[in-house]
Design a protein around this motif. Structure first.
Motif, mmCIF file in Angstrom:
data_model
loop_
_atom_site.group_PDB
_atom_site.id
_atom_site.type_symbol
_atom_site.label_atom_id
_atom_site.label_comp_id
_atom_site.label_asym_id
_atom_site.label_seq_id
_atom_site.Cartn_x
_atom_site.Cartn_y
_atom_site.Cartn_z
ATOM 1 N N TYR A 1 0.851 -1.297 0.121
ATOM 2 C CA TYR A 1 0.014 0.098 -0.104
ATOM 3 C C TYR A 1 0.952 1.359 0.216
ATOM 4 O O TYR A 1 1.824 1.373 0.314
ATOM 5 C CB TYR A 1 -0.948 0.097 1.120
ATOM 6 N N LEU A 2 0.236 2.300 -0.378
ATOM 7 C CA LEU A 2 0.829 3.659 -0.325
ATOM 8 C C LEU A 2 0.514 4.576 0.614
ATOM 9 O O LEU A 2 -0.896 4.301 1.150
ATOM 10 C CB LEU A 2 0.996 4.182 -1.741
ATOM 11 N N THR A 3 1.036 5.450 1.068
ATOM 12 C CA THR A 3 0.498 6.406 2.048
ATOM 13 C C THR A 3 -0.563 7.427 1.314
ATOM 14 O O THR A 3 -0.478 7.401 0.014
ATOM 15 C CB THR A 3 1.588 7.202 2.984
ATOM 16 N N ALA A 4 -1.339 8.128 2.321
ATOM 17 C CA ALA A 4 -2.113 9.046 1.392
ATOM 18 C C ALA A 4 -1.423 9.981 0.828
ATOM 19 O O ALA A 4 -1.748 10.406 -0.593
ATOM 20 C CB ALA A 4 -3.044 9.617 2.424
ATOM 21 N N ALA A 5 -0.317 10.500 1.142
ATOM 22 C CA ALA A 5 0.632 11.490 0.521
ATOM 23 C C ALA A 5 1.065 10.907 -0.790
ATOM 24 O O ALA A 5 1.302 11.306 -1.956
ATOM 25 C CB ALA A 5 1.644 11.941 1.062
ATOM 26 N N GLN A 6 1.546 9.729 -0.644
ATOM 27 C CA GLN A 6 2.258 8.933 -1.866
ATOM 28 C C GLN A 6 1.054 8.812 -2.924
ATOM 29 O O GLN A 6 1.218 8.807 -4.106
ATOM 30 C CB GLN A 6 2.831 7.713 -1.482
ATOM 31 N N THR A 7 -0.072 8.365 -2.455
ATOM 32 C CA THR A 7 -1.161 8.166 -3.402
ATOM 33 C C THR A 7 -1.571 9.490 -4.141
ATOM 34 O O THR A 7 -1.798 9.461 -5.387
ATOM 35 C CB THR A 7 -2.579 7.811 -2.586
ATOM 36 N N GLN A 8 -1.583 10.629 -3.451
ATOM 37 C CA GLN A 8 -1.908 11.861 -4.085
ATOM 38 C C GLN A 8 -0.896 12.131 -5.065
ATOM 39 O O GLN A 8 -1.244 12.590 -6.210
ATOM 40 C CB GLN A 8 -1.969 12.838 -2.907
ATOM 41 N N SER A 9 0.196 11.977 -4.674
ATOM 42 C CA SER A 9 1.564 12.613 -5.610
ATOM 43 C C SER A 9 1.616 11.630 -6.902
ATOM 44 O O SER A 9 1.956 12.175 -7.914
ATOM 45 C CB SER A 9 2.705 12.683 -4.862
ATOM 46 N N ARG A 10 1.009 10.461 -6.670
ATOM 47 C CA ARG A 10 1.291 9.378 -7.748
ATOM 48 C C ARG A 10 -0.069 9.306 -8.651
ATOM 49 O O ARG A 10 0.228 9.378 -9.913
ATOM 50 C CB ARG A 10 1.292 8.114 -7.116
ATOM 51 N N PHE A 11 -1.275 9.654 -8.075
ATOM 52 C CA PHE A 11 -2.401 9.351 -8.902
ATOM 53 C C PHE A 11 -3.414 10.752 -8.568
ATOM 54 O O PHE A 11 -4.293 10.919 -9.602
ATOM 55 C CB PHE A 11 -3.344 8.361 -8.280
ATOM 56 N N GLY A 12 -3.186 11.569 -7.918
ATOM 57 C CA GLY A 12 -3.899 12.767 -7.825
ATOM 58 C C GLY A 12 -3.581 13.952 -8.917
ATOM 59 O O GLY A 12 -3.089 13.909 -9.634
ATOM 60 N N ALA A 13 -4.649 14.807 -8.599
ATOM 61 C CA ALA A 13 -4.396 15.950 -9.932
ATOM 62 C C ALA A 13 -3.286 16.918 -9.656
ATOM 63 O O ALA A 13 -3.024 16.986 -8.320
ATOM 64 C CB ALA A 13 -5.821 16.685 -9.647
ATOM 65 N N THR A 14 -2.751 17.318 -10.485
ATOM 66 C CA THR A 14 -1.702 18.111 -10.285
ATOM 67 C C THR A 14 -2.177 19.733 -10.162
ATOM 68 O O THR A 14 -3.429 19.742 -10.648
ATOM 69 C CB THR A 14 -0.678 18.208 -11.946
ATOM 70 N N LYS A 15 -1.309 20.352 -9.800
ATOM 71 C CA LYS A 15 -1.634 21.911 -9.646
ATOM 72 C C LYS A 15 -2.133 22.491 -11.138
ATOM 73 O O LYS A 15 -2.943 23.355 -11.223
ATOM 74 C CB LYS A 15 -0.804 22.881 -9.171
ATOM 75 N N ALA A 16 -1.232 22.060 -12.087
ATOM 76 C CA ALA A 16 -1.395 22.671 -13.478
ATOM 77 C C ALA A 16 -2.839 22.154 -14.035
ATOM 78 O O ALA A 16 -3.936 23.025 -14.503
ATOM 79 C CB ALA A 16 -0.620 21.864 -14.437
ATOM 80 N N GLN A 17 -3.377 20.885 -13.654
ATOM 81 C CA GLN A 17 -4.664 20.351 -13.930
ATOM 82 C C GLN A 17 -5.767 20.935 -13.521
ATOM 83 O O GLN A 17 -6.683 21.541 -14.151
ATOM 84 C CB GLN A 17 -4.944 18.805 -13.679
ATOM 85 N N VAL A 18 -5.566 21.441 -11.803
ATOM 86 C CA VAL A 18 -6.663 22.148 -11.094
ATOM 87 C C VAL A 18 -6.669 23.688 -11.882
ATOM 88 O O VAL A 18 -7.788 24.259 -12.024
ATOM 89 C CB VAL A 18 -6.349 22.283 -9.765
ATOM 90 N N THR A 19 -5.623 24.127 -12.246
ATOM 91 C CA THR A 19 -5.539 25.675 -12.770
ATOM 92 C C THR A 19 -6.203 25.601 -13.861
ATOM 93 O O THR A 19 -7.011 26.560 -14.226
ATOM 94 C CB THR A 19 -3.914 26.277 -12.733
ATOM 95 N N ALA A 20 -6.024 24.749 -14.837
ATOM 96 C CA ALA A 20 -6.642 24.511 -16.180
ATOM 97 C C ALA A 20 -8.209 24.510 -15.852
ATOM 98 O O ALA A 20 -8.853 25.056 -16.752
ATOM 99 C CB ALA A 20 -6.015 23.663 -16.918
ATOM 100 N N VAL A 21 -8.415 23.504 -15.199
ATOM 101 C CA VAL A 21 -9.968 23.335 -14.897
ATOM 102 C C VAL A 21 -10.604 24.728 -14.511
ATOM 103 O O VAL A 21 -11.622 25.012 -15.007
ATOM 104 C CB VAL A 21 -10.148 21.992 -14.040
ATOM 105 N N ARG A 22 -10.140 25.170 -13.509
ATOM 106 C CA ARG A 22 -10.694 26.456 -12.964
ATOM 107 C C ARG A 22 -10.705 27.621 -14.031
ATOM 108 O O ARG A 22 -11.641 28.312 -13.849
ATOM 109 C CB ARG A 22 -9.626 26.957 -11.808
#
Length: 633
Positions: A85-106
């Protein structure tokens, strides 16, 4: 009644991005955003441009297909990645949305004229008028008739700019039909006092209803007063395990103001271990909404049942209650995400849901993504399968419940449980009840065995593809009941649910004189089965040396056919089974008389508990060997 949803395309069924080529150049369609009830025949015309829309744009993250693949790998005992298993932080950094994606969607949303009202790790929420929403999502919004009411929905599948490169998983809120869950208690809500009348059996068969008519050729026992932790721990093979060191979360809507007092009082009265300081925690929203619409007080009993049942079976486990701001899907999703994002627990019990016909593909994708994030972190979700059997009596359509239908959760079915003298396990049937009342002269049961009242939810999903772990275990007659390719069948495992062989719970309730007093009553439903199985999983995790079980379905099915399970059938004794039950007509005292009935067991709508896997009890209920089967060698 809304028709059941069609089989989803493989990508969405696996929880991968729903986007594909749209009709408009430069746009990616967001599959599942136009609900089935938004038909040309039901179309009432364009929605007013000035009407307000609140929506959530869920983010696909860096690697949605990789998330689903890794969630499967860490959950499969046959995989080299099992348990890694991965930690919550590892999961987010590996599979979560990037800041660039959030910025583009906004940027995309605000440029269309929508206002961003919130940003989480999983979504960007927006509000604005219909005209801005139509511009952003590339579709008109129309009003449609749905049953006797009218709701707004996209006239065509929504889309997003292809320049976002698949950053959008799905969008919810473009249709404004209610998306809310119901809790699954089968007895009247205890916001006003509820009491059982008795006589009772203290264990199954201890008190025979000798003065009442026979059923199935013999005198029958009175219903139990309500099993307690000692009896359930014995029935499901707890042994010396207590859940020490394991964290269990419970999600429901709202929060009981008396939970700490009630849980402590109940434990003391029934010999459960006293709650340690800090052992029961609550994580609650800042404000609650829709309290009248969702009957907030009605959820207090759900929380009380879940907390007391987990502690009764796993008395040393740490329990965190995570209350949602309302019974709507968006708020319940936020509670599940809170558990995952902060890794509040390894095991999550959820005693709520809705019929599959009310589940839209956009919401299914959002739920599955949370469950996959959880699996990657070693978190398993357990959902009650429902209390209306095949749902035909309730909705007119044969269907399963959701989110229990997700391929990424453990769906918990229900049984009627007989615990005998000395806390011995006697038998279980699939939970399904028929009720007949005592005749006026007291000499017979009217129209015996009577009508179906309630039973464990189960059956074949119309929308979710067959998961790998069910292949080779679930009979084709069930798996292929809706498509040749095979679909998800519910449930996976089962435990006590029948309120006529139910669990005793203690709660502060409102009495007729207006006073608030602690009182106890017997309760059931798969609302009981889910926390019981969650607690048994806590015992199993302790037996495994504390190593998280994660998404447990692959491991649960790998043990199929072994001594880990009771193979539950509807006729464990070879003849009909029933109990006599006496209730107060007014729900709390004898002032308005008593109601006497016979409750037949093992009669769950069109569903049957048979030898082997079935759609009432799944692979069966935990036997004495189940907890120990997880012991690390």
């Amino acid at each position: 009644m809304a028709a059941t949803l069609p089989m989803l395309a493989g990508a969405l069924a696996l929880g991968m991005p729903a986007a594909h080529a749209a009709d408009s150049p430069g746009r990616d369609a967001i599959a599942g955003t136009k609900p089935l009830w938004a038909t040309a025949k039901a179309d009432k015309g364009a929605a007013s441009n000035g009407a307000q829309v609140s929506a959530r744009v869920y983010l696909a993250g860096r690697d949605a297909s990789g998330l689903a693949a890794y969630a499967k790998a860490v959950s499969d005992p046959d995989s080299a990645s099992y348990g890694k298993y991965l930690t919550a932080a590892q999961t987010q950094s590996r599979f979560g949305a990037t800041k660039a994606q959030v910025t583009a969607v906004r940027s995309w949303l605000t440029s269309a004229g929508l206002k961003v009202t919130g940003v989480s790790r999983h979504y960007v929420s927006v509000s604005g008028d219909v005209a801005a929403a139509e511009k952003a999502f590339g579709t008109q919004l129309h009003n449609y008739a749905k049953g006797s009411k009218t709701y707004r929905a996209p006239a065509a599948t929504a889309s997003a700019p292809d320049s976002l490169n698949g950053a959008v998983l799905t969008v919810t809120g473009l249709d404004n039909a209610p998306h809310k869950a119901r809790h699954a208690d089968t007895l009247p809500e205890p916001s006003a006092v509820f009491k059982n009348a008795g006589p009772f059996s203290s264990y199954y068969g201890s008190k025979t209803a000798s003065t009442l008519p026979s059923a199935y050729g013999k005198k029958i026992p009175y219903a139990v007063a309500g099993y307690t932790g000692k009896q359930l721990r014995s029935a499901y093979g707890a042994g010396s395990h207590t859940g020490q060191g394991v964290r269990v979360a419970i999600t429901d809507a709202y929060a009981s103001p008396t939970i700490a007092y009630d849980a402590a009082t109940y434990a003391k009265k029934h010999g459960d271990a006293a709650w340690r300081t800090g052992q029961l925690r609550q994580s609650l929203p800042g404000t609650y909404t829709r309290t009248e619409e969702c009957d907030a007080a009605g959820w207090y009993g759900e929380e009380t049942l879940d907390v007391e049942a987990v502690h009764a079976v796993a008395p040393a486990a740490n329990v965190t209650y995570v209350g949602a701001a309302s019974c709507y899907d968006d708020d319940l999703l936020d509670s599940l995400s809170k558990v995952v994002d902060n890794h509040l627990a390894d095991i999550v019990s959820n005693s709520w849901g809705d019929i599959e016909a009310n589940q839209t593909p956009d919401l299914a994708a959002a739920y599955d993504q949370v469950f996959q994030f959880g699996a990657v972190e070693g978190i398993g979700f357990y959902f009650s399968s429902g209390d209306n059997g095949d749902e035909v009596a309730n909705t007119g359509t044969k269907q399963v419940d959701t989110p229990a239908n997700s391929a990424w959760v453990t769906a918990v079915g229900g049984t009627s449980l007989a615990v005998g003298k000395g806390d011995s396990y006697l038998w279980e049937t699939g939970w399904g009840t028929q009720k007949a009342s005592l005749s006026a002269d007291g000499k017979s049961w009217t129209a015996f065995p009577g009508a179906f009242t309630s039973g464990a939810g189960g059956g074949t999903s119309a929308t979710v593809a067959q998961p790998f772990y069910q292949k080779g275990v679930v009979p084709n007659a069930l798996a292929k009941a809706r498509s040749a390719a095979g679909n998800r069948v519910v449930p996976d495992i089962a435990a006590i649910a029948d309120p006529n062989t139910g669990f005793k719970v203690g709660q502060t309730q409102t009495f007729p004189d207006g006073s608030q007093q602690y009182s106890e009553y017997r309760i059931g439903g798969t609302s009981l089965a889910a926390p019981v199985i969650a607690a048994v999983q806590a015992l199993a995790q302790q037996a495994r040396g504390g190593k998280a079980l994660g998404f447990a379905n692959p491991a649960i099915y790998a043990k199929y056919g072994t001594k880990a399970y009771h193979d539950v059938t509807d006729h464990p004794t070879g003849s009909g089974l029933a109990v006599a039950r006496v209730d107060f007509a007014n729900g709390y005292d004898a002032a308005d008389g008593l109601l006497t009935s016979v409750r037949s067991l093992g009669k769950d709508s069109s569903l049957s508990a048979v030898k082997g896997y079935d759609d009432v009890t799944g692979v069966g209920s935990p036997a004495k060997g189940y907890v120990d089967s997880y012991r690390r060698h």
